[in-house]
Design a protein around this motif. Structure first.
Motif, PDB file in Angstrom:
ATOM      1  N   LEU A   1     -10.122 -24.775   5.033  1.00 50.97           N
ATOM      2  CA  LEU A   1     -11.098 -23.896   5.659  1.00 50.97           C
ATOM      3  C   LEU A   1     -10.481 -22.518   5.839  1.00 50.97           C
ATOM      4  O   LEU A   1      -9.459 -22.375   6.513  1.00 50.97           O
ATOM      5  N   VAL A   2     -11.083 -21.514   5.235  1.00 52.89           N
ATOM      6  CA  VAL A   2     -10.589 -20.143   5.327  1.00 52.89           C
ATOM      7  C   VAL A   2     -11.728 -19.256   5.802  1.00 52.89           C
ATOM      8  O   VAL A   2     -12.786 -19.183   5.180  1.00 52.89           O
ATOM      9  N   SER A   3     -11.510 -18.601   6.941  1.00 55.42           N
ATOM     10  CA  SER A   3     -12.489 -17.667   7.481  1.00 55.42           C
ATOM     11  C   SER A   3     -11.743 -16.570   8.209  1.00 55.42           C
ATOM     12  O   SER A   3     -10.714 -16.818   8.850  1.00 55.42           O
ATOM     13  N   ASP A   4     -12.255 -15.357   8.138  1.00 56.49           N
ATOM     14  CA  ASP A   4     -11.661 -14.258   8.893  1.00 56.49           C
ATOM     15  C   ASP A   4     -12.020 -14.323  10.372  1.00 56.49           C
ATOM     16  O   ASP A   4     -11.389 -13.655  11.190  1.00 56.49           O
ATOM     17  N   ASP A   5     -13.012 -15.141  10.705  1.00 55.00           N
ATOM     18  CA  ASP A   5     -13.477 -15.263  12.083  1.00 55.00           C
ATOM     19  C   ASP A   5     -12.824 -16.485  12.723  1.00 55.00           C
ATOM     20  O   ASP A   5     -13.148 -17.625  12.382  1.00 55.00           O
ATOM     21  N   ILE A   6     -11.921 -16.279  13.665  1.00 58.35           N
ATOM     22  CA  ILE A   6     -11.203 -17.373  14.297  1.00 58.35           C
ATOM     23  C   ILE A   6     -12.153 -18.338  14.996  1.00 58.35           C
ATOM     24  O   ILE A   6     -11.858 -19.540  15.138  1.00 58.35           O
ATOM     25  N   GLU A   7     -13.315 -17.861  15.417  1.00 55.51           N
ATOM     26  CA  GLU A   7     -14.254 -18.736  16.113  1.00 55.51           C
ATOM     27  C   GLU A   7     -14.835 -19.810  15.199  1.00 55.51           C
ATOM     28  O   GLU A   7     -15.366 -20.814  15.691  1.00 55.51           O
ATOM     29  N   ASP A   8     -14.731 -19.623  13.895  1.00 52.58           N
ATOM     30  CA  ASP A   8     -15.196 -20.667  12.979  1.00 52.58           C
ATOM     31  C   ASP A   8     -14.324 -21.918  13.051  1.00 52.58           C
ATOM     32  O   ASP A   8     -14.703 -22.971  12.535  1.00 52.58           O
ATOM     33  N   TYR A   9     -13.154 -21.801  13.669  1.00 51.20           N
ATOM     34  CA  TYR A   9     -12.259 -22.939  13.824  1.00 51.20           C
ATOM     35  C   TYR A   9     -12.404 -23.615  15.185  1.00 51.20           C
ATOM     36  O   TYR A   9     -11.766 -24.640  15.436  1.00 51.20           O
ATOM     37  N   TYR A  10     -13.226 -23.059  16.072  1.00 50.86           N
ATOM     38  CA  TYR A  10     -13.375 -23.609  17.411  1.00 50.86           C
ATOM     39  C   TYR A  10     -14.189 -24.901  17.389  1.00 50.86           C
ATOM     40  O   TYR A  10     -15.071 -25.103  16.536  1.00 50.86           O
ATOM     41  N   LEU A  11     -13.921 -25.752  18.369  1.00 47.57           N
ATOM     42  CA  LEU A  11     -14.631 -27.013  18.543  1.00 47.57           C
ATOM     43  C   LEU A  11     -15.161 -27.096  19.969  1.00 47.57           C
ATOM     44  O   LEU A  11     -14.668 -26.405  20.867  1.00 47.57           O
ATOM     45  N   THR A  12     -16.118 -27.955  20.190  1.00 45.26           N
ATOM     46  CA  THR A  12     -16.498 -28.323  21.552  1.00 45.26           C
ATOM     47  C   THR A  12     -15.951 -29.722  21.824  1.00 45.26           C
ATOM     48  O   THR A  12     -15.583 -30.454  20.884  1.00 45.26           O
ATOM     49  N   PRO A  13     -15.903 -30.140  23.079  1.00 43.95           N
ATOM     50  CA  PRO A  13     -15.459 -31.506  23.358  1.00 43.95           C
ATOM     51  C   PRO A  13     -16.314 -32.557  22.652  1.00 43.95           C
ATOM     52  O   PRO A  13     -15.811 -33.631  22.297  1.00 43.95           O
ATOM     53  N   TYR A  14     -17.572 -32.239  22.428  1.00 39.22           N
ATOM     54  CA  TYR A  14     -18.465 -33.205  21.789  1.00 39.22           C
ATOM     55  C   TYR A  14     -18.081 -33.446  20.334  1.00 39.22           C
ATOM     56  O   TYR A  14     -18.283 -34.537  19.799  1.00 39.22           O
ATOM     57  N   ASP A  15     -17.502 -32.447  19.675  1.00 36.08           N
ATOM     58  CA  ASP A  15     -17.094 -32.599  18.283  1.00 36.08           C
ATOM     59  C   ASP A  15     -16.011 -33.664  18.119  1.00 36.08           C
ATOM     60  O   ASP A  15     -15.850 -34.234  17.038  1.00 36.08           O
ATOM     61  N   LEU A  16     -15.255 -33.918  19.181  1.00 37.02           N
ATOM     62  CA  LEU A  16     -14.149 -34.878  19.123  1.00 37.02           C
ATOM     63  C   LEU A  16     -14.435 -36.136  19.928  1.00 37.02           C
ATOM     64  O   LEU A  16     -13.525 -36.908  20.226  1.00 37.02           O
ATOM     65  N   GLY A  17     -15.698 -36.352  20.277  1.00 35.60           N
ATOM     66  CA  GLY A  17     -16.068 -37.584  20.969  1.00 35.60           C
ATOM     67  C   GLY A  17     -15.731 -37.611  22.438  1.00 35.60           C
ATOM     68  O   GLY A  17     -15.667 -38.686  23.048  1.00 35.60           O
ATOM     69  N   TYR A  18     -15.532 -36.440  23.058  1.00 31.33           N
ATOM     70  CA  TYR A  18     -15.157 -36.389  24.455  1.00 31.33           C
ATOM     71  C   TYR A  18     -16.351 -36.245  25.394  1.00 31.33           C
ATOM     72  O   TYR A  18     -16.173 -36.009  26.599  1.00 31.33           O
ATOM     73  N   GLY A  19     -17.543 -36.376  24.871  1.00 30.21           N
ATOM     74  CA  GLY A  19     -18.724 -36.199  25.705  1.00 30.21           C
ATOM     75  C   GLY A  19     -18.751 -37.124  26.899  1.00 30.21           C
ATOM     76  O   GLY A  19     -19.212 -36.747  27.982  1.00 30.21           O
ATOM     77  N   ARG A  20     -18.238 -38.349  26.743  1.00 28.23           N
ATOM     78  CA  ARG A  20     -18.251 -39.304  27.844  1.00 28.23           C
ATOM     79  C   ARG A  20     -17.351 -38.874  28.999  1.00 28.23           C
ATOM     80  O   ARG A  20     -17.471 -39.389  30.120  1.00 28.23           O
ATOM     81  N   SER A  21     -16.409 -37.953  28.726  1.00 28.05           N
ATOM     82  CA  SER A  21     -15.500 -37.478  29.775  1.00 28.05           C
ATOM     83  C   SER A  21     -16.024 -36.247  30.492  1.00 28.05           C
ATOM     84  O   SER A  21     -15.469 -35.853  31.529  1.00 28.05           O
TER      85      SER A  21
END
Length: 454
Positions: free
Chosen positions: A286-306
């Motif tokens: 993944l190559v992007s000049d925008d660092i925010e394209d690499y950001y995640l939310t907790p839900y992306d990693l299955g942390y919604g239950r926490s």
């Protein structure tokens, strides 16, 4: 903070956060313990078939937080609920930035009244310390860095061992000389081993029963010797860094997502505070000049239950908006063995080969971010990749759009960089596409059922 270049100064020097991370000259993260005691394949199997002893004393950082405002600081920075967080309990602590994007996670131990230990990668520890030092909190921090960052000749504050596998309970009962009282998942207890008081966290790895043991560093060798002596009849296996570094693939934990610290409210002050040697490195297709394209939310990693909206915390209102969707799902991608073999075979063929695929773990930067495609369109990102001996599969953990997250869905992982970065672990290579099939996370049904139960 040590007198060194800050992340803000490093970004100004090279031009952008992405440029800094993609061409970081630090080596990939290593675990500074014995790589293999026997071989990593047998060591991987041990936490499924017998009992494994893993040494966590050197690769993680401890941030001890104490004082009358310690719990308030943690509640202000953590998305978790702290309503019933009593002494002798632990939890996976998760923090987000003001815009609701993931900073990282670590394990939080409630050691005593107004006394906590936040253990893990430095990303989330740094964030909590910054908020505590720059905010209105009556707290004290004591940092015990991992052995790669610790001063030469300086010992860790604590030893930390994991006992994992179907024979873990029997081993603990033998080495303590007494029945182990029932202890709930992520609760702590105190045992006596060879006359020494040892604190223990009840948890599991790949769905197997386990204990994390810790205490003063000076007592660690004696505790370890007692475990080895008692473990002989149970087939105790010493596990080195190679096997241990791949254990997260079975438990489906993504250890080092890129922290959302480079933009947003308060980021300028934080980046001026943060030493450049803790910025990390970015690898993948993944190559992007925008660092925010690499950001995640907790839900992306299955942390919604926490996530618990029962208190106010940094990023709460933004996270409430993220929760409304659209959401990605954490899945396991099983890589096509013919495509993996073809990438490896390219090392023996004329021309530029594919990016080297290391075993058992193929990560070549702190933050591994590879593109995932379906019918040529971007549908997610692939994180850690590696081999699971017990399943005889090469997998990666991924965050995938909901429309493509059903088990059995066929996708493609783009492996390798274009353009090729200058990181020390990156050789001249060409990108390749590797077919993959979506499976649940964790991949093992045994692990899924046991983690869900806990």
């Amino acid at each position: 903070m040590p007198a060194t270049e800050s992340v803000a100064e490093a970004i100004a020097r090279v031009g952008s956060p992405v440029e800094l991370l993609r061409n970081a000259q630090s080596r990939p993260t290593i675990f500074p313990v014995t790589p293999e005691f026997t071989n990593w394949r047998s060591e991987q199997l041990s936490w499924r078939t017998s009992v494994a002893l893993l040494d966590q004393s050197h690769h993680m950082t401890d941030l001890f937080i104490s004082g009358p405002d310690a719990l308030r600081l943690l509640a202000d920075t953590g998305v978790n609920s702290f309503a019933n967080f009593a002494v002798d309990r632990a939890k996976q602590f998760i923090a987000v930035n003001h815009e609701g994007y993931l900073i990282g996670d670590a394990i939080l131990f409630h050691l005593d009244e107004d006394s906590f230990d936040l253990v893990g990668w430095f990303m989330v520890l740094d964030w909590v310390q910054f908020i505590g030092e720059t905010g209105d909190y009556d707290v004290t921090f004591t940092r015990d860095a991992n052995s790669l960052m610790r001063a030469p000749g300086e010992d860790p504050a604590l030893y930390r061992y994991e006992i994992q596998g179907p024979h873990a309970l029997a081993l603990m009962e033998k080495v303590t000389g007494a029945p182990i009282p029932p202890t709930k998942f992520f609760h702590m207890a105190t045992f006596t081993i060879d006359g020494l008081q040892v604190r223990s966290l009840r948890h599991g790895m790949a769905g197997q029963p386990g204990f994390e043991l810790f205490g003063p560093w000076a007592e660690g060798e004696r505790v370890r010797d007692a475990l080895i002596a008692s473990g002989e009849e149970f087939g105790l296996v010493l596990v080195g860094s190679k096997a241990y570094s791949s254990a997260n693939l079975e438990s489906a934990w993504v250890p080092s997502p890129l922290p959302a610290i480079f933009t947003g409210e308060g980021s300028a002050d934080y980046l001026r505070w943060l030493p450049a040697n803790r910025a990390g490195s970015l690898a993948g297709s993944l190559v992007s000049d925008d660092i925010e394209d690499y950001y995640l939310t907790p839900y992306d990693l299955g942390y919604g239950r926490s996530v618990a909206f029962d208190h106010d915390f940094i990023g709460r209102s933004a996270l409430e908006q993220h929760a409304k969707g659209p959401l990605r799902s954490k899945v396991t991608l099983v890589w096509n063995p013919e495509d993996v073999a073809a990438a490896q075979r390219s090392l023996y063929e004329p021309g530029v080969p594919a990016k080297y695929i290391d075993f058992p773990k193929a990560r070549y930067g702190v933050y591994q971010v590879d593109r995932v495609l379906a019918d040529g369109a971007e549908v997610g990102i692939s994180h850690d990749a590696g081999y699971i001996t017990g399943e005889q599969v090469f997998v990666s953990l991924a965050s995938i759009d909901a429309d493509h997250s059903e088990p059995g869905t066929e996708v493609v992982v783009v492996w390798g960089e274009d353009p090729v970065s200058t990181k020390p672990a990156v050789e001249p290579h060409r990108q390749v596409e590797i077919r993959a099939t979506v499976y649940p996370a964790p991949y093992s049904s045994f692990a899924r059922e046991n983690y869900r139960k806990d």
